[in-house]
Scaffold this motif. Structure first.
Motif, PDB file in Angstrom:
ATOM      1  N   ARG A  95       0.725  -1.233   0.016  1.00 15.34           N
ATOM      2  CA  ARG A  95      -0.013   0.085   0.041  1.00 15.34           C
ATOM      3  C   ARG A  95       0.813   1.231  -0.075  1.00 15.34           C
ATOM      4  N   ARG A  96       2.218   1.142   0.770  1.00 13.45           N
ATOM      5  CA  ARG A  96       3.066   2.193   0.789  1.00 13.45           C
ATOM      6  C   ARG A  96       4.351   1.565   1.042  1.00 13.45           C
ATOM      7  N   ASP A  97       5.281   2.406   0.936  1.00 15.34           N
ATOM      8  CA  ASP A  97       6.773   1.686   1.027  1.00 15.34           C
ATOM      9  C   ASP A  97       6.816   1.289   2.506  1.00 15.34           C
ATOM     10  N   ASP A  98       6.162   1.628   3.341  1.00 12.71           N
ATOM     11  CA  ASP A  98       6.141   1.176   4.910  1.00 12.71           C
ATOM     12  C   ASP A  98       4.776   0.481   5.315  1.00 12.71           C
ATOM     13  N   ASP A  99       3.999   0.162   4.434  1.00 14.45           N
ATOM     14  CA  ASP A  99       2.719  -0.396   4.844  1.00 14.45           C
ATOM     15  C   ASP A  99       2.322  -1.671   3.626  1.00 14.45           C
ATOM     16  N   TYR A 100       2.641  -2.659   4.337  1.00 21.32           N
ATOM     17  CA  TYR A 100       2.363  -3.861   3.367  1.00 21.32           C
ATOM     18  C   TYR A 100       2.087  -5.165   3.924  1.00 21.32           C
ATOM     19  N   ASP A 101       1.407  -6.058   3.339  1.00 20.41           N
ATOM     20  CA  ASP A 101       1.144  -7.453   3.692  1.00 20.41           C
ATOM     21  C   ASP A 101       2.474  -8.395   3.276  1.00 20.41           C
ATOM     22  N   VAL A 102       3.200  -9.024   4.406  1.00 22.02           N
ATOM     23  CA  VAL A 102       4.247  -9.889   4.152  1.00 22.02           C
ATOM     24  C   VAL A 102       3.709 -11.272   3.664  1.00 22.02           C
ATOM     25  N   ARG A 103       4.193 -11.776   2.547  1.00 18.90           N
ATOM     26  CA  ARG A 103       3.610 -13.116   2.183  1.00 18.90           C
ATOM     27  C   ARG A 103       4.843 -13.740   1.400  1.00 18.90           C
ATOM     28  N   TRP A 104       5.478 -14.886   1.847  1.00 10.77           N
ATOM     29  CA  TRP A 104       6.503 -15.569   1.020  1.00 10.77           C
ATOM     30  C   TRP A 104       6.202 -17.119   0.872  1.00 10.77           C
ATOM     31  N   GLU A 105       6.123 -17.466  -0.450  1.00  5.89           N
ATOM     32  CA  GLU A 105       5.768 -18.603  -0.937  1.00  5.89           C
ATOM     33  C   GLU A 105       6.688 -19.658  -1.617  1.00  5.89           C
ATOM     34  N   THR A 106       6.289 -20.929  -1.641  1.00  4.94           N
ATOM     35  CA  THR A 106       7.055 -21.893  -2.269  1.00  4.94           C
ATOM     36  C   THR A 106       6.206 -22.101  -3.725  1.00  4.94           C
ATOM     37  N   GLN A 107       7.251 -21.963  -4.777  1.00  8.64           N
ATOM     38  CA  GLN A 107       6.582 -22.213  -5.891  1.00  8.64           C
ATOM     39  C   GLN A 107       7.219 -23.235  -6.877  1.00  8.64           C
ATOM     40  N   THR A 108       6.751 -24.097  -7.481  1.00  6.47           N
ATOM     41  CA  THR A 108       7.117 -24.974  -8.471  1.00  6.47           C
ATOM     42  C   THR A 108       6.959 -24.642  -9.963  1.00  6.47           C
ATOM     43  N   TYR A 109       8.058 -24.851 -10.759  1.00  3.79           N
ATOM     44  CA  TYR A 109       7.894 -24.207 -12.358  1.00  3.79           C
ATOM     45  C   TYR A 109       8.466 -25.335 -13.116  1.00  3.79           C
ATOM     46  N   ASP A 110       7.770 -25.729 -14.074  1.00  2.21           N
ATOM     47  CA  ASP A 110       8.032 -26.705 -15.182  1.00  2.21           C
ATOM     48  C   ASP A 110       8.694 -25.927 -16.226  1.00  2.21           C
ATOM     49  N   LEU A 111       9.782 -26.074 -16.412  1.00  2.00           N
ATOM     50  CA  LEU A 111      10.723 -25.485 -17.572  1.00  2.00           C
ATOM     51  C   LEU A 111      10.258 -26.075 -18.674  1.00  2.00           C
ATOM     52  N   ASP A 112       9.703 -27.012 -19.107  1.00  2.00           N
ATOM     53  CA  ASP A 112       9.057 -27.585 -20.391  1.00  2.00           C
ATOM     54  C   ASP A 112       8.101 -26.710 -20.593  1.00  2.00           C
ATOM     55  N   HIS A 113       7.413 -25.798 -19.783  1.00  2.00           N
ATOM     56  CA  HIS A 113       6.251 -24.805 -20.065  1.00  2.00           C
ATOM     57  C   HIS A 113       6.936 -23.373 -19.930  1.00  2.00           C
ATOM     58  N   LEU A 114       7.917 -23.075 -19.886  1.00  3.12           N
ATOM     59  CA  LEU A 114       8.522 -21.751 -20.011  1.00  3.12           C
ATOM     60  C   LEU A 114       8.449 -21.333 -21.403  1.00  3.12           C
ATOM     61  N   VAL A 115       7.671 -20.035 -21.477  1.00  2.00           N
ATOM     62  CA  VAL A 115       7.351 -19.765 -22.970  1.00  2.00           C
ATOM     63  C   VAL A 115       7.966 -18.228 -23.295  1.00  2.00           C
ATOM     64  N   SER A 116       8.414 -17.570 -22.212  1.00  2.00           N
ATOM     65  CA  SER A 116       8.662 -16.194 -22.473  1.00  2.00           C
ATOM     66  C   SER A 116       9.865 -15.590 -21.320  1.00  2.00           C
ATOM     67  N   ALA A 117      10.680 -14.582 -21.778  1.00  2.00           N
ATOM     68  CA  ALA A 117      11.299 -13.762 -20.885  1.00  2.00           C
ATOM     69  C   ALA A 117      11.352 -12.412 -21.297  1.00  2.00           C
ATOM     70  N   ASP A 118      11.252 -11.632 -20.230  1.00  4.20           N
ATOM     71  CA  ASP A 118      11.125 -10.163 -20.526  1.00  4.20           C
ATOM     72  C   ASP A 118      12.100  -9.446 -19.667  1.00  4.20           C
ATOM     73  N   ALA A 119      12.583  -8.370 -20.427  1.00  5.15           N
ATOM     74  CA  ALA A 119      13.557  -7.427 -19.606  1.00  5.15           C
ATOM     75  C   ALA A 119      12.814  -6.208 -19.108  1.00  5.15           C
ATOM     76  N   ILE A 120      12.925  -6.078 -17.893  1.00  5.22           N
ATOM     77  CA  ILE A 120      12.121  -5.039 -17.206  1.00  5.22           C
ATOM     78  C   ILE A 120      12.983  -3.906 -16.725  1.00  5.22           C
ATOM     79  N   LEU A 121      12.930  -2.684 -17.170  1.00  2.00           N
ATOM     80  CA  LEU A 121      13.686  -1.546 -16.766  1.00  2.00           C
ATOM     81  C   LEU A 121      12.825  -0.720 -16.125  1.00  2.00           C
ATOM     82  N   SER A 122      13.330  -0.215 -14.824  1.00  2.00           N
ATOM     83  CA  SER A 122      12.576   0.747 -13.777  1.00  2.00           C
ATOM     84  C   SER A 122      13.488   2.169 -13.367  1.00  2.00           C
TER      85      SER A 122
END
Length: 321
Positions: free
Chosen positions: A111-138
């Motif tokens: 919500r703000r830099d000092d106001d947020y909900d903390v959530r950490w997850e475990t995720q599994t990815y199948d590389l046979d289903h990897l279809v894109s890679a995007d470069a993001i510049l901020s």
């Protein structure tokens, strides 16, 4: 004393002053006092060498600088500090054939830099289903500097972003100068786009651009696994962030060199705001339209601002128009 010797003495003395200011143990008073005393010592020895035309002040400085370097080399990176919440956990990955399981994937709601909900997850990815890679510049200030991230997309619509960042301690602010003086460790963050992109566009007021990359699927897979390997290595052997030699693009460059050894070093890897041109020159992104037109089409900031609660953020920032 020659002019070159004098310049080396003053330049190394200035480096020592900043090193003490950023890394001397203790509070601001202790660091300020240490830096001031070192500056007085350097200038005093410089003046004596000039006035007396004697070599002993230079010899004394060499001894002092050697002691300073010995102290500097004793400063080691650590994974055991009181970290800011958004870099408190280290991402790790396990690879089993085509499946990669990442622990501590960040999915904060900001919500703000000092106001947020903390959530950490475990995720599994199948590389046979990897279809894109995007470069993001901020971009957050100068158009010459941007933070670079890579987002990997899968055919089920999921995306995971890898971002090399400073690992701030709680209450600590970023300093580009401090990045030269072992002020920060390096962290490799894996996060959902709705977290790591949205916090930059919608919370911190940064200006973001997304460039689809033209990598072959085997190359995307190798780059994904290189990120996982780098994250596991940082989890076992912490490393300092460096504004020039170990930042958000140079680490990725070293990984990319493992895939394409002929990839050249370029000033645009440091002046990351111009990374689009580097990617175009090496056919990592589309080159069929003019650079300015491509940049305009790549801008996702306004799209990110329009994403409402519950909407698919990743789909929205890639929508045409």
């Amino acid at each position: 004393m020659t002019v070159l010797t004098g310049l080396l003495l003053l330049a190394s003395g200035a480096w020592g002053t900043l090193a003490l200011w950023y890394r001397l143990p203790g509070g601001g008073i202790v660091r300020g006092l240490g830096s001031a005393l070192w500056s007085v010592l350097v200038l005093g020895l410089f003046a004596l060498a000039v006035v007396r035309r004697s070599g002993w002040p230079l010899a004394a400085y060499v001894v002092g600088f050697a002691l300073l370097l010995a102290w500097w080399s004793s400063i080691r990176p650590s994974n055991d500090r009181v970290w800011a919440d958004d870099v408190a956990r280290l991402m790790r990955g396990e690879v089993h054939g085509n499946r990669v399981t990442l622990t501590n994937v960040r999915d904060f709601t900001w919500r703000r830099d000092d106001d947020y909900d903390v959530r950490w997850e475990t995720q599994t990815y199948d590389l046979d289903h990897l279809v894109s890679a995007d470069a993001i510049l901020s971009y957050w200030g100068s158009r010459a500097i941007a933070h670079a991230m890579i987002s990997f997309g899968f055919d089920d619509g999921r995306h995971v972003v890898f971002s090399v960042e400073i690992r701030k301690k709680r209450g600590e602010a970023f300093s580009s100068i401090g990045g030269f003086f072992k002020q920060f460790e390096t962290v490799l963050v894996a996060a959902e786009e709705n977290d790591i992109v949205r916090v930059r566009t919608n919370v911190r007021g940064e200006d973001d651009y997304l460039y689809p990359m033209t990598l072959e699927r085997p190359t995307m897979r190798k780059l994904f696994l290189a990120y996982v390997e780098a994250a596991n290595r940082l989890a076992e052997r912490p490393a300092f962030y460096n504004t020039v030699t170990s930042n958000c693009t140079t680490l990725v460059y070293r990984m990319a060199r493992q895939i394409n050894p002929g990839l050249p070093m370029d000033i645009r890897l440091l002046l990351t705001g111009h990374l689009q041109g580097y990617l175009r020159d090496h056919d990592a992104i589309d080159t069929r339209e003019p650079e300015a037109a491509q940049r305009a089409r790549a801008r996702i900031t306004d799209k990110a601002h329009r994403v409402g609660p519950g909407e698919d953020f990743s789909r929205a920032i890639r929508a045409p128009g």
